[in-house]
Design a protein around this motif. Structure first.
Motif, PDB file in Angstrom:
ATOM      1  N   GLY A  80       1.033  55.229  50.426  1.00 31.63           N
ATOM      2  CA  GLY A  80       0.151  55.856  51.411  1.00 31.63           C
ATOM      3  C   GLY A  80       0.439  57.327  51.537  1.00 31.63           C
ATOM      4  N   ASN A  81       0.521  57.810  52.792  1.00 31.41           N
ATOM      5  CA  ASN A  81       0.813  59.223  53.019  1.00 31.41           C
ATOM      6  C   ASN A  81       2.304  59.486  53.190  1.00 31.41           C
ATOM      7  OD1 ASN A  81      -1.806  59.944  52.804  1.00 31.41           O
ATOM      8  ND2 ASN A  81      -2.195  60.062  54.993  1.00 31.41           N
ATOM      9  N   GLU A  82       3.135  58.486  52.931  1.00 26.74           N
ATOM     10  CA  GLU A  82       4.579  58.675  53.064  1.00 26.74           C
ATOM     11  C   GLU A  82       5.249  58.433  51.724  1.00 26.74           C
ATOM     12  OE1 GLU A  82       6.223  56.361  56.205  1.00 26.74           O
ATOM     13  OE2 GLU A  82       4.688  56.963  57.621  1.00 26.74           O
ATOM     14  N   ILE A  83       6.258  59.190  51.462  1.00 31.30           N
ATOM     15  CA  ILE A  83       7.019  58.998  50.233  1.00 31.30           C
ATOM     16  C   ILE A  83       8.176  58.067  50.559  1.00 31.30           C
ATOM     17  CG2 ILE A  83       8.463  61.037  50.572  1.00 31.30           C
ATOM     18  CD1 ILE A  83       8.225  61.489  47.538  1.00 31.30           C
ATOM     19  N   GLY A  84       8.545  57.206  49.613  1.00 31.42           N
ATOM     20  CA  GLY A  84       9.630  56.268  49.852  1.00 31.42           C
ATOM     21  C   GLY A  84      10.953  56.968  50.149  1.00 31.42           C
ATOM     22  N   LYS A  85      11.811  56.345  50.934  1.00 28.71           N
ATOM     23  CA  LYS A  85      13.079  56.940  51.361  1.00 28.71           C
ATOM     24  C   LYS A  85      13.941  57.365  50.163  1.00 28.71           C
ATOM     25  CE  LYS A  85      16.959  56.095  54.462  1.00 28.71           C
ATOM     26  NZ  LYS A  85      18.187  55.995  53.733  1.00 28.71           N
ATOM     27  N   ASP A  86      14.085  56.494  49.163  1.00 29.89           N
ATOM     28  CA  ASP A  86      14.902  56.821  47.998  1.00 29.89           C
ATOM     29  C   ASP A  86      14.336  58.027  47.255  1.00 29.89           C
ATOM     30  OD1 ASP A  86      16.573  54.737  48.587  1.00 29.89           O
ATOM     31  OD2 ASP A  86      15.655  53.361  47.157  1.00 29.89           O
ATOM     32  N   ARG A  87      13.022  58.060  47.114  1.00 25.91           N
ATOM     33  CA  ARG A  87      12.397  59.191  46.419  1.00 25.91           C
ATOM     34  C   ARG A  87      12.571  60.471  47.212  1.00 25.91           C
ATOM     35  NH1 ARG A  87       7.036  55.891  45.024  1.00 25.91           N
ATOM     36  NH2 ARG A  87       7.852  54.679  43.312  1.00 25.91           N
ATOM     37  N   ALA A  88      12.483  60.381  48.512  1.00 22.78           N
ATOM     38  CA  ALA A  88      12.654  61.579  49.355  1.00 22.78           C
ATOM     39  C   ALA A  88      14.066  62.120  49.223  1.00 22.78           C
ATOM     40  CB  ALA A  88      12.347  61.256  50.811  1.00 22.78           C
ATOM     41  N   GLU A  89      15.066  61.244  49.204  1.00 20.81           N
ATOM     42  CA  GLU A  89      16.451  61.688  49.038  1.00 20.81           C
ATOM     43  C   GLU A  89      16.648  62.355  47.684  1.00 20.81           C
ATOM     44  OE1 GLU A  89      19.098  58.449  49.830  1.00 20.81           O
ATOM     45  OE2 GLU A  89      18.446  58.277  51.914  1.00 20.81           O
ATOM     46  N   PHE A  90      16.030  61.810  46.657  1.00 16.99           N
ATOM     47  CA  PHE A  90      16.116  62.398  45.329  1.00 16.99           C
ATOM     48  C   PHE A  90      15.469  63.781  45.334  1.00 16.99           C
ATOM     49  CE2 PHE A  90      13.974  63.160  41.264  1.00 16.99           C
ATOM     50  CZ  PHE A  90      15.077  63.219  40.426  1.00 16.99           C
ATOM     51  N   ALA A  91      14.277  63.878  45.879  1.00 18.65           N
ATOM     52  CA  ALA A  91      13.549  65.153  45.915  1.00 18.65           C
ATOM     53  C   ALA A  91      14.300  66.192  46.733  1.00 18.65           C
ATOM     54  CB  ALA A  91      12.146  64.941  46.483  1.00 18.65           C
ATOM     55  N   ASP A  92      14.992  65.758  47.774  1.00 19.62           N
ATOM     56  CA  ASP A  92      15.718  66.701  48.629  1.00 19.62           C
ATOM     57  C   ASP A  92      16.939  67.302  47.941  1.00 19.62           C
ATOM     58  OD1 ASP A  92      13.936  66.605  50.694  1.00 19.62           O
ATOM     59  OD2 ASP A  92      15.046  65.118  51.855  1.00 19.62           O
ATOM     60  N   HIS A  93      17.337  66.759  46.797  1.00 15.54           N
ATOM     61  CA  HIS A  93      18.454  67.331  46.048  1.00 15.54           C
ATOM     62  C   HIS A  93      17.990  68.344  45.000  1.00 15.54           C
ATOM     63  CE1 HIS A  93      20.714  64.057  47.892  1.00 15.54           C
ATOM     64  NE2 HIS A  93      21.779  64.805  47.658  1.00 15.54           N
ATOM     65  N   MET A  94      16.684  68.461  44.835  1.00 12.82           N
ATOM     66  CA  MET A  94      16.147  69.433  43.879  1.00 12.82           C
ATOM     67  C   MET A  94      16.243  70.839  44.467  1.00 12.82           C
ATOM     68  SD  MET A  94      12.730  67.349  42.647  1.00 12.82           S
ATOM     69  CE  MET A  94      11.995  68.818  41.966  1.00 12.82           C
ATOM     70  N   LEU A  95      16.457  71.828  43.605  1.00 18.17           N
ATOM     71  CA  LEU A  95      16.495  73.216  44.062  1.00 18.17           C
ATOM     72  C   LEU A  95      15.093  73.791  44.213  1.00 18.17           C
ATOM     73  CD1 LEU A  95      19.481  74.516  41.919  1.00 18.17           C
ATOM     74  CD2 LEU A  95      19.491  73.721  44.289  1.00 18.17           C
ATOM     75  N   ASP A  96      14.134  73.244  43.472  1.00 22.77           N
ATOM     76  CA  ASP A  96      12.735  73.608  43.646  1.00 22.77           C
ATOM     77  C   ASP A  96      12.145  72.708  44.723  1.00 22.77           C
ATOM     78  OD1 ASP A  96      12.968  75.411  41.523  1.00 22.77           O
ATOM     79  OD2 ASP A  96      12.299  73.943  40.044  1.00 22.77           O
ATOM     80  N   ALA A  97      11.097  73.188  45.371  1.00 24.57           N
ATOM     81  CA  ALA A  97      10.475  72.403  46.439  1.00 24.57           C
ATOM     82  C   ALA A  97       9.354  71.539  45.866  1.00 24.57           C
ATOM     83  CB  ALA A  97       9.919  73.321  47.524  1.00 24.57           C
ATOM     84  N   MET A  98       9.281  70.309  46.326  1.00 24.76           N
ATOM     85  CA  MET A  98       8.215  69.403  45.923  1.00 24.76           C
ATOM     86  C   MET A  98       7.243  69.240  47.086  1.00 24.76           C
ATOM     87  SD  MET A  98       8.418  65.585  44.398  1.00 24.76           S
ATOM     88  CE  MET A  98       7.753  64.529  45.646  1.00 24.76           C
ATOM     89  N   PHE A  99       5.950  69.363  46.791  1.00 24.67           N
ATOM     90  CA  PHE A  99       4.903  69.237  47.801  1.00 24.67           C
ATOM     91  C   PHE A  99       3.957  68.105  47.427  1.00 24.67           C
ATOM     92  CE2 PHE A  99       6.268  73.515  48.510  1.00 24.67           C
ATOM     93  CZ  PHE A  99       5.898  73.866  49.795  1.00 24.67           C
ATOM     94  N   LEU A 100       3.491  67.372  48.422  1.00 26.54           N
ATOM     95  CA  LEU A 100       2.368  66.446  48.281  1.00 26.54           C
ATOM     96  C   LEU A 100       1.298  66.954  49.237  1.00 26.54           C
ATOM     97  CD1 LEU A 100       4.067  62.908  48.274  1.00 26.54           C
ATOM     98  CD2 LEU A 100       3.076  64.127  46.332  1.00 26.54           C
ATOM     99  N   VAL A 101       0.113  67.233  48.676  1.00 28.20           N
ATOM    100  CA  VAL A 101      -0.965  67.824  49.465  1.00 28.20           C
ATOM    101  C   VAL A 101      -2.197  66.942  49.326  1.00 28.20           C
ATOM    102  CG1 VAL A 101      -2.393  69.888  49.774  1.00 28.20           C
ATOM    103  CG2 VAL A 101      -0.008  70.126  49.040  1.00 28.20           C
ATOM    104  N   ASP A 102      -2.796  66.563  50.463  1.00 29.69           N
ATOM    105  CA  ASP A 102      -3.952  65.665  50.419  1.00 29.69           C
ATOM    106  C   ASP A 102      -5.235  66.401  50.037  1.00 29.69           C
ATOM    107  OD1 ASP A 102      -4.961  66.899  52.750  1.00 29.69           O
ATOM    108  OD2 ASP A 102      -4.244  65.319  54.077  1.00 29.69           O
ATOM    109  N   THR A 103      -6.333  65.676  49.959  1.00 30.06           N
ATOM    110  CA  THR A 103      -7.601  66.250  49.497  1.00 30.06           C
ATOM    111  C   THR A 103      -8.153  67.317  50.441  1.00 30.06           C
ATOM    112  OG1 THR A 103      -8.789  64.421  50.547  1.00 30.06           O
ATOM    113  CG2 THR A 103      -8.292  64.206  48.195  1.00 30.06           C
ATOM    114  N   SER A 104      -7.735  67.301  51.688  1.00 27.72           N
ATOM    115  CA  SER A 104      -8.194  68.336  52.627  1.00 27.72           C
ATOM    116  C   SER A 104      -7.289  69.571  52.600  1.00 27.72           C
ATOM    117  CB  SER A 104      -8.275  67.779  54.057  1.00 27.72           C
ATOM    118  OG  SER A 104      -6.977  67.489  54.541  1.00 27.72           O
ATOM    119  N   GLY A 105      -6.244  69.529  51.752  1.00 30.15           N
ATOM    120  CA  GLY A 105      -5.352  70.678  51.627  1.00 30.15           C
ATOM    121  C   GLY A 105      -4.197  70.690  52.612  1.00 30.15           C
ATOM    122  N   ARG A 106      -3.969  69.548  53.287  1.00 28.84           N
ATOM    123  CA  ARG A 106      -2.870  69.471  54.253  1.00 28.84           C
ATOM    124  C   ARG A 106      -1.609  68.933  53.580  1.00 28.84           C
ATOM    125  NH1 ARG A 106      -4.069  71.548  58.722  1.00 28.84           N
ATOM    126  NH2 ARG A 106      -6.201  71.519  59.443  1.00 28.84           N
TER     127      ARG A 106
END
Length: 196
Positions: free
Chosen positions: A2-28
Motif C-alpha cells: 500500500g502506501n507504507e513500506i515494510g519495516k525491514d525494507r525501511a531499516e535497510f533504506a535508512d542505512h543508505m547514504l543516498d535518500a530514497m523517495f516514494l512519491v504517489d501519482t499526485s506528487g506527494r
C-alpha cells in the motif's frame, strides 16, 4: 505494501547514504529514508505527505515535472539533476535515479547530493575563463576568493603570508581583467549563466 513500506525494507533504506523517495501519482511524498535529513535538512516526518515539487527550486520546477511524467510513463531514468531547497534555504544539487513501481502506482527515486561536485565543476569552468593560465597557488587562491573568506583567512588556510596572498589576488584580478572581487564574481556568474 500500500502506501507504507515494510519495516525491514525501511531499516535497510535508512542505512543508505543516498535518500530514497516514494512519491504517489499526485506528487506527494509517501516515504523518504533517513538520509533525507543529511541531504536536505528535513526529517522524513517533516516532509512525508508534502508535495515534492514544493521542495524544488523554482527555476527547476518545469523540467522536473516533465521528468516526473517520463518516469510515470514507465521510463527508467538515471542522471537527471535538479536543485532542491535545503531547510536552511540553500540550494542542494540532486542527481536522481528513478523508476515507476506500477503495482503501487508510485515513483521510486534515489537522490544523491552532488552539490560538492557542482561547486568543483563551477571552479573548473571558471578557470577556463582566464585569458592566461593560472599557477597552482593562484588556482587555490581563486577557489577561496569565490567564497566569503578574507585575504587574511585565505592566507591562513593556504599557509601563505598575507602579503604573498595579496600579490596572488592582485595577479588574479589582472588576469581576469577585473578591478576587485565584485568584478570577479560578476564575470564568474555571467559566464556560468552562458554555460547552463
Amino acid at each position: 505494501m500500500g502506501n507504507e513500506i515494510g519495516k525491514d525494507r525501511a531499516e535497510f533504506a535508512d542505512h543508505m547514504l543516498d535518500a530514497m523517495f516514494l512519491v504517489d501519482t499526485s506528487g506527494r511524498i509517501q516515504y523518504v529514508s533517513a538520509a533525507c535529513e543529511g541531504i536536505l535538512g528535513y526529517t522524513p516526518k517533516e516532509i512525508t505527505g508534502q508535495s515534492i515539487i514544493d521542495l524544488v527550486v523554482q527555476d527547476d520546477r518545469d523540467r522536473t515535472l516533465v521528468e516526473a511524467r517520463e518516469v510515470m510513463a514507465g521510463k527508467k531514468r538515471i542522471g537527471f539533476e535538479n536543485r532542491y531547497r535545503h531547510k536552511d534555504g540553500n540550494a542542494v544539487h540532486i542527481m536522481w535515479s528513478a523508476g515507476w513501481l506500477q503495482s503501487e502506482r508510485m515513483r521510486v527515486g534515489v537522490a544523491r547530493d552532488v552539490t560538492a561536485l557542482r561547486k568543483k565543476s563551477v571552479v573548473e569552468l571558471g578557470l577556463a575563463f582566464s585569458p592566461v593560465p593560472l599557477a597552482p597557488h593562484e588556482q587555490k587562491v581563486l577557489q577561496l576568493l569565490l567564497t566569503d573568506a578574507s585575504e587574511k583567512q585565505i592566507a591562513q588556510r593556504l599557509g601563505l603570508a598575507v602579503s604573498t596572498t595579496h600579490s596572488y589576488v592582485t595577479t588574479i584580478f589582472r588576469k581576469f581583467g577585473v578591478r576587485g572581487r565584485a568584478g570577479l564574481m560578476s564575470l564568474w556568474l555571467e559566464n556560468l549563466s552562458r554555460e547552463r
